[in-house]
Motif scaffolding. Structure first.
Motif: not given
Lengths: 273, 274
Positions: A133-141, A175-186
């Motif tokens: 699962a990959v997500s990118q941080q956003l500053i503006d909600p 046991e590591a079934e999903v890698l949850n990845i979050n990338v900072p906005s910058n």
């Protein structure tokens, strides 16, 4: 050694019209054959749900990503339902990897319970398929549900490809079934990544808005709490993303059994009950 | 000295009209003051989702169980949203205990994050409230998870809900445990044995698509109890307890989904993989 091209299923929760999805499709196509099947509509906050109200229709359509034509599938359902429609009806064989994202906005801490991005990955994992699962941080909600073309996903797309490539090439612990990845906005391509655990600090608070009495519509939204970094453990996703601005990679499991001595718990329950 | 009665919040995912909900209300009324706040409509398999289609409207009603009357509140929302409405708008304060159920159908193995019964429990646990999620297995051959089959007898399941609720009210949740998940087999009586179990790594339900025509026709992804080969369910798991041994399963859950592995050596192995 596996013969032939890797089969990758790509989905998301922001819907088939999300530029975050397209950026991931383009980057992943360098690793194997990518099937894009995504919800027809915005499905943020739907977790791993299978609501009985979903239509379940599948529409084949053509998408143009940077001059290249893609046959994609728009599904009338949640991300988890989309994964099942894909596995049972769209893809001829079990994919080697499922990628969900790139999401508009970070999915950290207990948000993973109701994130549709993570929900799709959990559904894939429960069918025995490695998932990211990959997500990118956003500053503006205001951007969360926007699918705005202003957001640049190019760096996160490269991280998506990088971790997808690792998962395709080698075996990880069961046991590591999903890698949850979050990338900072910058983030840049040089930004470091770290393995983290979920923050149990409540990073996101539900907010209830109702104009009149109980007979009027009442909406539940949420907002990120102001974080005092001093209170955050350094090995958490929240600290890594917000304080050190590194890419956070959290291995998730579907096994939510509490980490306690089960025999001890049973004898305590029998003695006191 | 008069002790204030315990305050218990009862919710579910099958909706305010569910006989399973009423059975729990009846059993819990012996332990304290029960407030029932439940979805207006069927919300099976809505997990911990926050649907934007919910209207959030709250209607008061009176429920009757075991000849007693209860204040009920029907909310136009998913189970997790219902919990937030209950805590922020309906209850005068934090309850001493919350119960989600009794669900029509078991919630075992790696499908628990799909369950609305469990979704409400995760939301409650996040808010720091002691919580029980309870489900009654349905006979696999005739299982109907949606339509409140009036022929289903919840009395044994209600007995176990009261039994473990009494424990939590008196002793609280054990350290490191956020939720007690209770599964009651369909043949159980109040005398049936119970055991502390762990979640099975198997799916409890296999997904199947029910579609009448082509891809443009409506379809539902449904779950049917997975076929278990002899020896397939892990010893000590919730699936083994209810499906193979026919005993009541009590699983302690934690809301932390981080994989239980050594994170440093995991990071090491990933870096060498690049």
């Amino acid at each position: 050694m596996k013969s032939g091209k890797f089969q990758i299923l790509l989905t998301n929760d922001d819907g088939i019209d999300s530029p975050g999805l397209w950026a991931a499709a383009e980057a992943l196509s360098e690793l194997g054959y990518v099937t894009v099947a995504a919800p027809q509509e915005q499905q943020s906050g739907t977790g791993r749900s299978f609501p009985i109200t979903s239509k379940g229709t599948i529409k084949e359509q053509t998408l143009n990503i940077h001059g290249q034509e893609w046959a994609v599938y728009a599904v009338g359902g949640t991300p988890a339902q989309t994964v099942q429609h894909s596995l049972l009806e769209i893809i001829p064989q079990k994919p080697d990897l499922v990628v969900s994202g790139i999401n508009y906005g970070e999915n950290i801490g207990e948000i993973v319970h109701f994130s549709g991005t993570v929900g799709a990955a959990l559904e894939a994992a429960s069918a025995g398929i490695p998932a990211i699962a990959v997500s990118q941080q956003l500053i503006d909600p205001d951007m969360y549900l926007s699918n705005s073309p202003e957001i640049d996903f190019s760096v996160t797309a490269q991280f998506t490809k990088r971790f997808a490539s690792m998962l395709l090439k080698k075996q990880f612990p069961r046991e590591a079934e999903v890698l949850n990845i979050n990338v900072p906005s910058n983030a840049t391509l040089e930004t470091e990544w770290h393995i983290t655990r979920l923050s149990l600090h409540r990073v996101y608070q539900p907010v209830l808005r109702r104009k009149g009495g109980w007979e009027e519509k009442g909406e539940i939204g949420g907002e990120f709490t102001v974080i005092d970094f001093a209170t955050l453990p350094k090995d958490t996703d929240a600290y890594t993303l917000y304080s050190t601005h590194k890419v956070s990679v959290t291995p998730l499991t579907l096994d939510l059994t509490a980490r306690v001595d089960l025999q001890q718990l049973e004898s305590d329950l029998r003695r006191k009950a | 000295m008069v002790q204030k009665p315990y305050r218990i919040l009862l919710t579910n995912d099958d909706g305010i009209d569910s006989p399973g909900l009423l059975a729990a209300a009846g059993a819990l009324s012996a332990l304290g003051e029960v407030t029932v706040v439940a979805p207006r409509r069927q919300q099976t398999s809505s997990g911990r989702s926050f649907s934007r289609d919910s209207d959030g409207i709250i209607e008061k009603c009176t429920l009757t169980a075991n000849g007693r009357q209860f204040n009920g509140y029907a909310v136009g929302a998913t189970p997790a949203q219902v919990v937030i409405h209950a805590l922020q708008e309906i209850l005068p304060g934090k309850p001493d205990l919350a119960v989600s159920g009794i669900n029509f159908g078991e919630n075992a193995g790696n499908c628990v994050t799909i369950s609305g019964t469990m979704g409400a429990a995760f939301e409650l646990a996040s808010a720091g409230i002691s919580c029980i999620a309870a489900s009654l297995q349905l006979p696999p051959e005739t299982a109907n998870y949606y339509d409140h089959d009036q022929g289903i007898d919840f009395s044994s399941a209600a007995h176990f809900v009261a039994f473990f609720s009494r424990y939590l009210l008196e002793k609280g949740l054990p350290e490191g445990v956020d939720i007690l998940k209770i599964e009651v087999p369909f043949r159980a009586t109040p005398e049936t044995n119970w055991r502390v179990t762990r979640l099975s790594r198997l799916r409890c339900f296999d997904a199947q698509v029910k579609r009448s025509g082509g891809w443009d026709s409506p379809a539902r992804v449904d779950g049917k109890p997975m076929h278990l080969e002899p020896g397939q369910a892990e010893p000590g798991s919730d699936l083994q307890a209810i499906r193979v041994e026919g005993i009541v399963s009590v699983t302690p859950l934690n809301i932390d989904m981080t994989a239980r592995i050594d994170l440093q050596s995991f990071e090491q192995s990933m870096r060498t993989g690049e």
